[in-house]
Motif scaffolding. Sequence first.
Motif, PDB file in Angstrom:
ATOM      1  N   GLY A 184       6.824  -5.600 -19.193  1.00 16.24           N
ATOM      2  CA  GLY A 184       7.267  -6.237 -17.966  1.00 16.24           C
ATOM      3  C   GLY A 184       6.568  -5.751 -16.724  1.00 16.24           C
ATOM      4  O   GLY A 184       5.644  -4.940 -16.765  1.00 16.24           O
ATOM      5  N   ASN A 185       7.065  -6.274 -15.628  1.00 12.72           N
ATOM      6  CA  ASN A 185       6.596  -5.962 -14.289  1.00 12.72           C
ATOM      7  C   ASN A 185       7.855  -5.682 -13.476  1.00 12.72           C
ATOM      8  O   ASN A 185       8.404  -6.578 -12.847  1.00 12.72           O
ATOM      9  CB  ASN A 185       5.817  -7.160 -13.728  1.00 12.72           C
ATOM     10  N   PRO A 186       8.348  -4.440 -13.519  1.00 16.05           N
ATOM     11  CA  PRO A 186       9.617  -4.150 -12.845  1.00 16.05           C
ATOM     12  C   PRO A 186       9.538  -4.359 -11.341  1.00 16.05           C
ATOM     13  O   PRO A 186       8.445  -4.321 -10.766  1.00 16.05           O
ATOM     14  CB  PRO A 186       9.883  -2.682 -13.178  1.00 16.05           C
ATOM     15  N   PRO A 187      10.682  -4.574 -10.709  1.00 12.13           N
ATOM     16  CA  PRO A 187      10.677  -4.785  -9.254  1.00 12.13           C
ATOM     17  C   PRO A 187      10.273  -3.517  -8.507  1.00 12.13           C
ATOM     18  O   PRO A 187      10.587  -2.413  -8.930  1.00 12.13           O
ATOM     19  CB  PRO A 187      12.126  -5.164  -8.945  1.00 12.13           C
ATOM     20  N   TYR A 188       9.563  -3.721  -7.423  1.00 12.35           N
ATOM     21  CA  TYR A 188       9.160  -2.616  -6.555  1.00 12.35           C
ATOM     22  C   TYR A 188      10.067  -2.650  -5.332  1.00 12.35           C
ATOM     23  O   TYR A 188       9.916  -3.509  -4.466  1.00 12.35           O
ATOM     24  CB  TYR A 188       7.699  -2.759  -6.119  1.00 12.35           C
ATOM     25  N   VAL A 189      11.014  -1.736  -5.292  1.00 17.80           N
ATOM     26  CA  VAL A 189      11.941  -1.664  -4.164  1.00 17.80           C
ATOM     27  C   VAL A 189      12.009  -0.211  -3.719  1.00 17.80           C
ATOM     28  O   VAL A 189      12.590   0.628  -4.414  1.00 17.80           O
ATOM     29  CB  VAL A 189      13.365  -2.171  -4.542  1.00 17.80           C
ATOM     30  N   PRO A 190      11.397   0.104  -2.578  1.00 19.78           N
ATOM     31  CA  PRO A 190      11.470   1.477  -2.080  1.00 19.78           C
ATOM     32  C   PRO A 190      12.888   1.803  -1.617  1.00 19.78           C
ATOM     33  O   PRO A 190      13.716   0.915  -1.416  1.00 19.78           O
ATOM     34  CB  PRO A 190      10.479   1.487  -0.919  1.00 19.78           C
ATOM     35  N   ILE A 191      13.136   3.050  -1.430  1.00 22.73           N
ATOM     36  CA  ILE A 191      14.480   3.519  -1.084  1.00 22.73           C
ATOM     37  C   ILE A 191      15.020   2.845   0.184  1.00 22.73           C
ATOM     38  O   ILE A 191      16.222   2.618   0.296  1.00 22.73           O
ATOM     39  CB  ILE A 191      14.507   5.058  -0.980  1.00 22.73           C
TER      40      ILE A 191
END
Length: 183
Positions: free
Chosen positions: A101-108
């Motif tokens: 997959g291509n997991p979501p990129y969500v910074p803190i």
Amino acid sequence: MRGHVPTPDPLADHIVPRLFDGTEPEEGDRVLYPGVGKGPFVHAVERYCEANDLPVPDGVGVEIDPDRADTAREIHDIEIIEADFLGDAGSQLDEFKYVVGNPPYVPIEGLNEDEKERYRREFDTAIDRFDLYLLFFERSLSLLAESGRLAFITPEKYEHVSTGPPLRELLVEHDVELIEHVD
């Protein structure tokens, strides 16, 4: 949806052969698509298996976004679980031989205080200024069968930032064969 980055078909087609390298799928194998989206990796797995005369592993996709989950159900013949992969859904899944997959990129900064607290409580990789893709790695590795294989598209920053050591330690435990940097 937060952190969703669509995967172009050519990139999915580049990743899937690495997923199966040395361990081609057999009847009864299962593949997990965390954050399945509209399913570019489902198509890539199907294309790869068809081109190589291999059975297509039974697929399970987990998607938090209801619209993308509905779309995935309409176009793919896999089980779609509409739920939070980092919540109860992910912790209740069985083992998989493959995860891709291509997991979501969500910074803190993209998380609320309740999310930050819950993730820090539940994930070893949720330290300092963590990003959700680190947690996707951790959850996915926990669902990987002993001889399983995982292939993800992620930023490479876990290789050198202060939040990276817990993930790097997990990767060492799982005998990483290749980290490939692509444009």
